[in-house]
Design a protein around this motif. Structure first.
Motif, PDB file in Angstrom:
ATOM      1  N   PRO A  25       0.812  -1.226   0.000  1.00 45.48           N
ATOM      2  CA  PRO A  25       0.000   0.000   0.000  1.00 45.48           C
ATOM      3  C   PRO A  25       0.842   1.271   0.000  1.00 45.48           C
ATOM      4  O   PRO A  25       0.382   2.320  -0.467  1.00 45.48           O
ATOM      5  CB  PRO A  25      -0.832  -0.121   1.282  1.00 45.48           C
ATOM      6  N   GLU A  26       2.081   1.187   0.497  1.00 44.13           N
ATOM      7  CA  GLU A  26       2.942   2.382   0.536  1.00 44.13           C
ATOM      8  C   GLU A  26       3.145   2.989  -0.847  1.00 44.13           C
ATOM      9  O   GLU A  26       3.266   4.207  -0.991  1.00 44.13           O
ATOM     10  CB  GLU A  26       4.307   2.029   1.155  1.00 44.13           C
ATOM     11  N   TYR A  27       3.173   2.148  -1.880  1.00 43.87           N
ATOM     12  CA  TYR A  27       3.389   2.681  -3.227  1.00 43.87           C
ATOM     13  C   TYR A  27       2.196   3.507  -3.705  1.00 43.87           C
ATOM     14  O   TYR A  27       2.346   4.417  -4.518  1.00 43.87           O
ATOM     15  CB  TYR A  27       3.687   1.544  -4.206  1.00 43.87           C
ATOM     16  N   LEU A  28       1.007   3.191  -3.193  1.00 47.36           N
ATOM     17  CA  LEU A  28      -0.186   3.958  -3.584  1.00 47.36           C
ATOM     18  C   LEU A  28      -0.101   5.412  -3.111  1.00 47.36           C
ATOM     19  O   LEU A  28      -0.673   6.304  -3.721  1.00 47.36           O
ATOM     20  CB  LEU A  28      -1.449   3.310  -2.999  1.00 47.36           C
ATOM     21  N   CYS A 207       6.506   6.697   3.755  1.00 40.34           N
ATOM     22  CA  CYS A 207       5.207   6.698   3.077  1.00 40.34           C
ATOM     23  C   CYS A 207       4.176   6.164   4.067  1.00 40.34           C
ATOM     24  O   CYS A 207       3.884   4.963   4.097  1.00 40.34           O
ATOM     25  CB  CYS A 207       5.238   5.826   1.830  1.00 40.34           C
ATOM     26  N   LYS A 208       3.641   7.043   4.880  1.00 42.67           N
ATOM     27  CA  LYS A 208       2.718   6.629   5.939  1.00 42.67           C
ATOM     28  C   LYS A 208       1.352   6.276   5.365  1.00 42.67           C
ATOM     29  O   LYS A 208       0.743   7.059   4.637  1.00 42.67           O
ATOM     30  CB  LYS A 208       2.581   7.764   6.959  1.00 42.67           C
ATOM     31  N   VAL A 209       0.894   5.079   5.713  1.00 46.42           N
ATOM     32  CA  VAL A 209      -0.399   4.580   5.248  1.00 46.42           C
ATOM     33  C   VAL A 209      -1.327   4.425   6.440  1.00 46.42           C
ATOM     34  O   VAL A 209      -0.919   3.959   7.503  1.00 46.42           O
ATOM     35  CB  VAL A 209      -0.223   3.216   4.542  1.00 46.42           C
ATOM     36  N   ASP A 210      -2.595   4.821   6.266  1.00 40.68           N
ATOM     37  CA  ASP A 210      -3.615   4.618   7.305  1.00 40.68           C
ATOM     38  C   ASP A 210      -4.646   3.646   6.762  1.00 40.68           C
ATOM     39  O   ASP A 210      -5.433   3.984   5.872  1.00 40.68           O
ATOM     40  CB  ASP A 210      -4.264   5.958   7.677  1.00 40.68           C
ATOM     41  N   LEU A 211      -4.630   2.416   7.269  1.00 43.00           N
ATOM     42  CA  LEU A 211      -5.545   1.372   6.813  1.00 43.00           C
ATOM     43  C   LEU A 211      -6.828   1.314   7.642  1.00 43.00           C
ATOM     44  O   LEU A 211      -7.649   0.425   7.457  1.00 43.00           O
ATOM     45  CB  LEU A 211      -4.849   0.007   6.860  1.00 43.00           C
ATOM     46  N   GLY A 212      -6.969   2.287   8.562  1.00 43.53           N
ATOM     47  CA  GLY A 212      -8.195   2.356   9.352  1.00 43.53           C
ATOM     48  C   GLY A 212      -8.193   1.507  10.602  1.00 43.53           C
ATOM     49  O   GLY A 212      -9.247   1.297  11.219  1.00 43.53           O
ATOM     50  N   ASP A 213      -7.021   1.018  11.008  1.00 41.25           N
ATOM     51  CA  ASP A 213      -6.962   0.156  12.196  1.00 41.25           C
ATOM     52  C   ASP A 213      -7.502   0.846  13.449  1.00 41.25           C
ATOM     53  O   ASP A 213      -8.014   0.183  14.348  1.00 41.25           O
ATOM     54  CB  ASP A 213      -5.514  -0.294  12.441  1.00 41.25           C
ATOM     55  N   GLY A 240      -1.403  10.168   7.515  1.00 40.69           N
ATOM     56  CA  GLY A 240      -0.913   9.622   6.260  1.00 40.69           C
ATOM     57  C   GLY A 240      -2.044   9.387   5.277  1.00 40.69           C
ATOM     58  O   GLY A 240      -3.150   9.919   5.429  1.00 40.69           O
ATOM     59  N   LYS A 241      -1.763   8.584   4.265  1.00 41.51           N
ATOM     60  CA  LYS A 241      -2.710   8.335   3.175  1.00 41.51           C
ATOM     61  C   LYS A 241      -3.651   7.192   3.520  1.00 41.51           C
ATOM     62  O   LYS A 241      -3.203   6.100   3.889  1.00 41.51           O
ATOM     63  CB  LYS A 241      -1.920   7.983   1.905  1.00 41.51           C
ATOM     64  N   ILE A 242      -4.948   7.431   3.407  1.00 46.08           N
ATOM     65  CA  ILE A 242      -5.921   6.361   3.651  1.00 46.08           C
ATOM     66  C   ILE A 242      -5.903   5.383   2.476  1.00 46.08           C
ATOM     67  O   ILE A 242      -5.972   5.792   1.316  1.00 46.08           O
ATOM     68  CB  ILE A 242      -7.344   6.927   3.835  1.00 46.08           C
TER      69      ILE A 242
END
Length: 254
Positions: A25-28, A207-213, A240-242
């Motif tokens: 997901p970081e690449y997104l 590349c901070k990702v937020d997966l909604g945890d 970060g990016k959802i």
């Protein structure tokens, strides 16, 4: 990167596809958010050592990259955010002065701590934050508009700003406001993406990702969770990016 959204599959010409080293997901986060920060700051920011750069929504999907890229240019970076947890995240990225606007008044902090103003603003909030950013510009300062998220849920999609006094404020400071829309810079896109991928691979870029945890109903999984993810963003909860995870369908014909 192609028009359309919220689908499990889409067909694109091979020439528009971006090869990535792995399905992560970081690449997104780089496809739109990363490249917007990279190209806009490179083309319009005129960043150099010691410049003061204000990033609004600094802990969000694109703000995180503006903070890091400005720091790599040896600028002094100020970032606005909505919580102490986000302030801590910004500090971890190297942000010199995080401002949690729920604990401090952004305008007051800027006036007191940066009386000569800021040289560059990377602005994605709009409305009252835009007005504060204009007032905070230094002589010959530049404000780059890359969005106005505070207005996206209104009937017009816009937040009102103090446009009547804007020409006088800009004239008084020889300052400028410029919009940036990624589609107008697609000739720079591939090189920007390649550069960001290399930075991430070498550990130079977070590349901070937020997966909604941390959301009330847990991780964003499946198309049905898109509604929750969008609400989560508008409630300013994300860091970060959802990213919404789309598990492989057992009925898939692909």
């Amino acid at each position: 990167m192609t028009p359309g959204s919220f689908a499990e599959y889409t067909v694109v010409p091979a020439s528009t596809a971006i090869p990535v080293p792995a399905v992560k997901p970081e690449y997104l986060t780089l496809l739109v958010s990363g490249t917007t920060a990279y190209i806009s700051l490179k083309e319009l920011g005129e960043l150099s050592e010691g410049r003061k750069v204000l990033v609004t929504a600094a802990a969000g999907g694109t703000g995180q990259f503006a903070v890091q890229l400005a720091k790599k240019a040896e600028c002094h970076v100020i970032g606005t955010c909505s919580s102490d947890e986000k302030s801590a995240f910004l500090k971890s990225l190297g942000c010199d002065r995080p401002i949690n606007y729920n604990g401090e008044h952004v305008g007051a902090v800027l006036k007191q701590e940066y009386p000569r103003g800021v040289d560059v603003v990377y602005e994605s909030v709009g409305g009252a934050m835009f007005d504060l950013a204009v007032d905070a510009l230094a002589t010959k300062g530049r404000l780059i508009v890359i969005g106005f998220v505070s207005g996206y849920q209104t009937p017009t999609g816009l937040s009102p700003v103090k446009a009547v006094t804007l020409p006088a404020k800009l004239l008084k400071k020889s300052a400028s406001v410029q919009g940036f829309f990624l589609n107008h810079y697609l000739s720079k896109y591939r090189a920007a993406m390649d550069h960001l991928l290399k930075m991430y691979a070498s550990g130079e870029l977070v590349c901070k990702v937020d997966l909604g945890d941390l959301s009330a109903e847990g991780r964003f999984t499946g198309l049905e969770s898109v509604f929750r993810a969008v609400d989560y963003m508008y409630m300013r909860k994300n860091t970060g990016k959802i990213v919404v995870e789309l598990p492989h369908s057992v009925h898939s014909k692909l």
